[in-house]
Write a protein that holds these residues in place. Sequence first.
Motif, short mmCIF file in Angstrom:
data_model
loop_
_atom_site.label_atom_id
_atom_site.label_comp_id
_atom_site.label_asym_id
_atom_site.label_seq_id
_atom_site.Cartn_x
_atom_site.Cartn_y
_atom_site.Cartn_z
N GLY A 104 36.58 45.43 52.31
CA GLY A 104 36.19 44.63 52.15
C GLY A 104 37.35 43.16 51.38
N THR A 105 36.56 42.04 51.14
CA THR A 105 37.16 40.97 50.95
C THR A 105 36.74 40.81 49.09
OG1 THR A 105 35.14 39.38 51.65
CG2 THR A 105 37.15 39.77 53.22
N MET A 106 38.14 39.65 48.71
CA MET A 106 37.61 39.60 46.83
C MET A 106 36.94 38.16 46.53
SD MET A 106 41.39 39.70 45.32
CE MET A 106 40.46 39.12 43.66
N ILE A 107 36.03 38.26 45.65
CA ILE A 107 34.86 37.02 45.58
C ILE A 107 36.11 36.09 44.85
CG2 ILE A 107 33.58 36.56 43.75
CD1 ILE A 107 32.36 39.13 44.48
N PRO A 108 36.40 34.91 44.93
CA PRO A 108 37.56 34.44 44.22
C PRO A 108 37.33 33.84 42.62
CG PRO A 108 36.79 32.89 46.77
CD PRO A 108 35.45 34.88 46.22
N SER A 109 38.36 33.80 41.64
CA SER A 109 37.93 33.67 40.23
C SER A 109 38.33 33.02 40.13
CB SER A 109 38.97 35.21 39.86
OG SER A 109 38.92 34.33 38.30
N ASP A 110 37.10 31.45 39.65
CA ASP A 110 37.47 30.12 39.50
C ASP A 110 37.49 30.55 37.54
OD1 ASP A 110 36.44 29.29 42.55
OD2 ASP A 110 34.27 29.84 41.67
N ARG A 111 38.24 29.33 37.34
CA ARG A 111 38.24 29.05 36.11
C ARG A 111 36.30 28.63 35.12
NH1 ARG A 111 40.61 24.84 36.43
NH2 ARG A 111 40.00 22.99 35.78
N LEU A 112 37.20 29.57 34.06
CA LEU A 112 35.77 29.70 33.17
C LEU A 112 36.11 27.95 32.57
CD1 LEU A 112 36.32 32.16 31.17
CD2 LEU A 112 34.61 32.02 32.57
N SER A 113 34.34 27.24 32.79
CA SER A 113 34.23 26.14 32.38
C SER A 113 34.46 25.83 30.97
CB SER A 113 32.49 25.71 32.18
OG SER A 113 31.79 26.55 31.88
#
Length: 230
Positions: A104-113
């Motif tokens: 698989g591939t990782m889901i990017p971890s975005d900065r919380l709003s």
Amino acid sequence: MKKLTLLSLICIMFLTALEKPSKVVPFLRPIVSGLAEHTNVPVLLPAYWKGQKAKKHTSVIVNAYENGYMIYFVSTDKPYRANDPAIYHPPESKRVGELSGNVGTMIPSDRLSGLVFYKKKDGAKLWIQPWIRSVIYAKRGPWSMHFDGDNGDEPYQQAVDLFKAMKKVNWLKNKDIHEGYISVIGTRLDAYTNIAWDTGDGFVYNFFYKGPIKNAVKIVDSLQYVEYKP
């Protein structure tokens, strides 16, 4: 007779020197071939392990399937063979780690709003939760990091401990890491540390560890690929 004995000893020492000792930690060596045989995912196993207490043993529950594998690490009073029925369904306090590899591939971890920029430390940019300040998000190179200490300056101390440990292993640059994510919750000495990464060629690995942050980093740094040898 003495010459024969000496010659035999020399031969044994020579043959021993030619052998390549397994670098996998001893309690995982019995599972190496079986695990690598039953999955298409390249298997990573640690050459270093630090249990919760000196007198405790670590036993494992192992699952392998075509597109992945999972190892549960359990703290036990005595050593058990892998997948022994006695270590199934352990209480949460006995589960001290997990290691998995999957296709698989990782889901990017975005900065919380809602987080605001705090400062830059050890090459990493840090953002904080402006009101409670119990959450920190950090970004450095391929790594996204999340710290949640729940009280006082704990998240800041978590970040200090992680950065110090990562600096010692050169931020794991010698590993096959395309993108990575680290989450730390709890206290520094008894943290729940989760380190996940994408190799960039279709495989995702995840390591979870309960204990000092520095031990989690040292274990990941010790991970090595193993091969199936029939």
